[in-house]
Design a protein around this motif. Sequence first.
Motif, PDB file in Angstrom:
ATOM      1  N   ALA A 253       0.710  -1.378   0.012  1.00 53.62           N
ATOM      2  CA  ALA A 253       0.022  -0.032  -0.142  1.00 53.62           C
ATOM      3  C   ALA A 253       0.799   1.223  -0.033  1.00 53.62           C
ATOM      4  N   LEU A 254       1.948   1.474   0.809  1.00 53.27           N
ATOM      5  CA  LEU A 254       2.544   2.509   0.847  1.00 53.27           C
ATOM      6  C   LEU A 254       3.482   2.998  -0.420  1.00 53.27           C
ATOM      7  N   PRO A 255       3.876   1.938  -1.166  1.00 54.57           N
ATOM      8  CA  PRO A 255       4.641   2.427  -2.497  1.00 54.57           C
ATOM      9  C   PRO A 255       3.386   2.805  -3.530  1.00 54.57           C
ATOM     10  N   ALA A 256       2.231   2.164  -3.378  1.00 49.50           N
ATOM     11  CA  ALA A 256       1.326   2.346  -4.191  1.00 49.50           C
ATOM     12  C   ALA A 256       0.631   3.925  -4.071  1.00 49.50           C
TER      13      ALA A 256
ATOM     14  N   LEU B 104       3.215  10.894  -6.517  1.00 50.20           N
ATOM     15  CA  LEU B 104       4.089  11.123  -7.408  1.00 50.20           C
ATOM     16  C   LEU B 104       3.714  11.380  -9.032  1.00 50.20           C
ATOM     17  N   SER B 105       2.956  10.532  -9.425  1.00 50.02           N
ATOM     18  CA  SER B 105       2.189  10.540 -10.821  1.00 50.02           C
ATOM     19  C   SER B 105       1.336  12.003 -10.774  1.00 50.02           C
TER      20      SER B 105
ATOM     21  N   MET C 173      -8.933   3.326  -2.786  1.00 46.06           N
ATOM     22  CA  MET C 173      -8.071   4.186  -3.615  1.00 46.06           C
ATOM     23  C   MET C 173      -8.849   5.567  -3.736  1.00 46.06           C
ATOM     24  N   LEU C 174     -10.318   5.539  -3.892  1.00 48.38           N
ATOM     25  CA  LEU C 174     -10.852   6.605  -4.555  1.00 48.38           C
ATOM     26  C   LEU C 174     -10.660   7.951  -3.672  1.00 48.38           C
ATOM     27  N   PRO C 175     -10.905   7.882  -2.253  1.00 44.00           N
ATOM     28  CA  PRO C 175     -10.572   9.344  -1.451  1.00 44.00           C
ATOM     29  C   PRO C 175      -9.024   9.592  -1.637  1.00 44.00           C
ATOM     30  N   ILE C 176      -8.084   8.536  -1.608  1.00 43.59           N
ATOM     31  CA  ILE C 176      -6.839   8.936  -1.817  1.00 43.59           C
ATOM     32  C   ILE C 176      -6.623   9.337  -3.106  1.00 43.59           C
ATOM     33  N   LEU C 177      -7.082   9.223  -4.271  1.00 50.75           N
ATOM     34  CA  LEU C 177      -7.067   9.865  -5.808  1.00 50.75           C
ATOM     35  C   LEU C 177      -7.540  11.173  -5.521  1.00 50.75           C
ATOM     36  N   CYS C 178      -8.661  11.493  -4.974  1.00 53.24           N
ATOM     37  CA  CYS C 178      -9.258  12.877  -4.681  1.00 53.24           C
ATOM     38  C   CYS C 178      -8.396  13.784  -4.017  1.00 53.24           C
ATOM     39  N   LEU C 179      -7.690  13.218  -2.759  1.00 53.26           N
ATOM     40  CA  LEU C 179      -7.050  13.971  -1.969  1.00 53.26           C
ATOM     41  C   LEU C 179      -5.667  14.444  -2.793  1.00 53.26           C
ATOM     42  N   ALA C 180      -5.101  13.550  -3.788  1.00 58.16           N
ATOM     43  CA  ALA C 180      -4.060  13.779  -4.589  1.00 58.16           C
ATOM     44  C   ALA C 180      -4.497  14.743  -5.703  1.00 58.16           C
ATOM     45  N   ASP C 181      -5.573  14.833  -6.160  1.00 54.31           N
ATOM     46  CA  ASP C 181      -6.016  15.584  -7.257  1.00 54.31           C
ATOM     47  C   ASP C 181      -6.018  17.202  -6.900  1.00 54.31           C
TER      48      ASP C 181
ATOM     49  N   SER D  63      -8.021   4.206   4.039  1.00 48.83           N
ATOM     50  CA  SER D  63      -7.930   5.566   3.222  1.00 48.83           C
ATOM     51  C   SER D  63      -7.194   6.436   4.298  1.00 48.83           C
ATOM     52  N   LEU D  64      -7.736   6.677   5.274  1.00 49.97           N
ATOM     53  CA  LEU D  64      -7.282   7.848   6.202  1.00 49.97           C
ATOM     54  C   LEU D  64      -5.959   7.364   6.859  1.00 49.97           C
ATOM     55  N   MET D  65      -5.571   6.375   6.977  1.00 48.83           N
ATOM     56  CA  MET D  65      -4.323   5.824   7.326  1.00 48.83           C
ATOM     57  C   MET D  65      -3.213   6.063   6.371  1.00 48.83           C
ATOM     58  N   LEU D  66      -3.713   5.851   5.117  1.00 51.98           N
ATOM     59  CA  LEU D  66      -2.797   5.855   4.123  1.00 51.98           C
ATOM     60  C   LEU D  66      -2.707   7.636   3.454  1.00 51.98           C
ATOM     61  N   ALA D  67      -3.450   8.389   3.771  1.00 52.29           N
ATOM     62  CA  ALA D  67      -3.585   9.668   3.390  1.00 52.29           C
ATOM     63  C   ALA D  67      -2.482  10.541   3.619  1.00 52.29           C
ATOM     64  N   PRO D  68      -1.736  10.612   4.767  1.00 48.51           N
ATOM     65  CA  PRO D  68      -0.474  11.320   4.995  1.00 48.51           C
ATOM     66  C   PRO D  68       0.587  10.961   3.934  1.00 48.51           C
ATOM     67  N   ILE D  69       0.632   9.863   3.160  1.00 48.02           N
ATOM     68  CA  ILE D  69       1.734   9.399   2.275  1.00 48.02           C
ATOM     69  C   ILE D  69       1.290  10.290   0.962  1.00 48.02           C
ATOM     70  N   VAL D  70       0.262  10.874   0.759  1.00 50.57           N
ATOM     71  CA  VAL D  70      -0.383  11.506  -0.501  1.00 50.57           C
ATOM     72  C   VAL D  70       0.558  12.988  -0.887  1.00 50.57           C
ATOM     73  N   PRO D  71       0.394  13.601   0.238  1.00 47.25           N
ATOM     74  CA  PRO D  71       1.175  15.084  -0.148  1.00 47.25           C
ATOM     75  C   PRO D  71       2.731  14.875  -0.376  1.00 47.25           C
ATOM     76  N   LEU D  72       3.315  13.785   0.430  1.00 45.64           N
ATOM     77  CA  LEU D  72       4.843  13.734   0.215  1.00 45.64           C
ATOM     78  C   LEU D  72       4.917  13.131  -1.217  1.00 45.64           C
ATOM     79  N   GLY D  73       4.157  12.210  -1.947  1.00 48.30           N
ATOM     80  CA  GLY D  73       4.312  11.971  -3.205  1.00 48.30           C
ATOM     81  C   GLY D  73       4.129  13.275  -4.164  1.00 48.30           C
ATOM     82  N   VAL D  74       3.083  13.657  -3.939  1.00 48.60           N
ATOM     83  CA  VAL D  74       2.882  15.099  -4.905  1.00 48.60           C
ATOM     84  C   VAL D  74       3.711  15.976  -4.874  1.00 48.60           C
TER      85      VAL D  74
END
Length: 244
Positions: free
Chosen positions: A10-13, A19-20, A49-57, A198-209
């Motif tokens: 999950a973390l690399p995903a 990042l993408s 993944m959907l909440p994660i994608l929305c956050l990344a967007d 989704s909430l647990m994985l959310a903090p990784i999103v800004p780092l990737g972006v």
Amino acid sequence: MTLHDFLLFALPAIFLTGLSKGGFGGALGGLAVPLLALATSPKQAVAVMLPILCLADVVGLKAYWRKWDTANLRVMLPGAALGIAIGSLTFGFFDERAIGLLIGVIAILFVGLGLIASHPTPRPLHKGRGTLLSTLAGFTSFVAHAGGPPVMMHLMPQLLDKVRFVATVNLFFLLTNAAKLFPYAALGQFSRDNLLLSLMLAPIVPLGVWSGLWLQSRINHLWFYRIARLGILLAGVQLIWRYL
């Protein structure tokens, strides 16, 4: 599967998704669901993944504000809406095995599209082709968050400026993913467990972006896409092997 094993995928995903989104217009986004689907069921992977994608967007929006191609979006967004409608009406017909195979096939098709989407001279915007591919993108995005291949097939032949290309892709998927929230909720995809993941994985999103934004001007674009396609190919082959 233990939490440790889940996070191993999950973390690399999630990082690759950010990042993408941040720097490369979805080049690595196709890896996220296949990676998660190796750790959990494909249906749960899509829901998480959907909440994660929305956050990344949303996180990546500021960097590309008003840099998108409006003419393309006017063609693409109605097609995406139609594809989402089709996906929402047919979602219950796909079992776990079918969704896993679909994700794997789409991942491999992504690689094939990359081999044919490069052209020496820009091709003009074609409304009919754009609508058809955007409808396909809306459908595959709804059932597997895999709308990237048809979108790239539509945009890449136009040889848009790199920033304009990424900005167009990002806004397209920001609106597409937001539109998917309501039918996903109606279909019962947002269970308590899925939302907690989704909430647990959310903090990784800004780092990737932010990493994607930083890397965009510092990496050879050609080789980046070659490596990305190789990763997607491997994930797709793994899923097809698993569900066949």
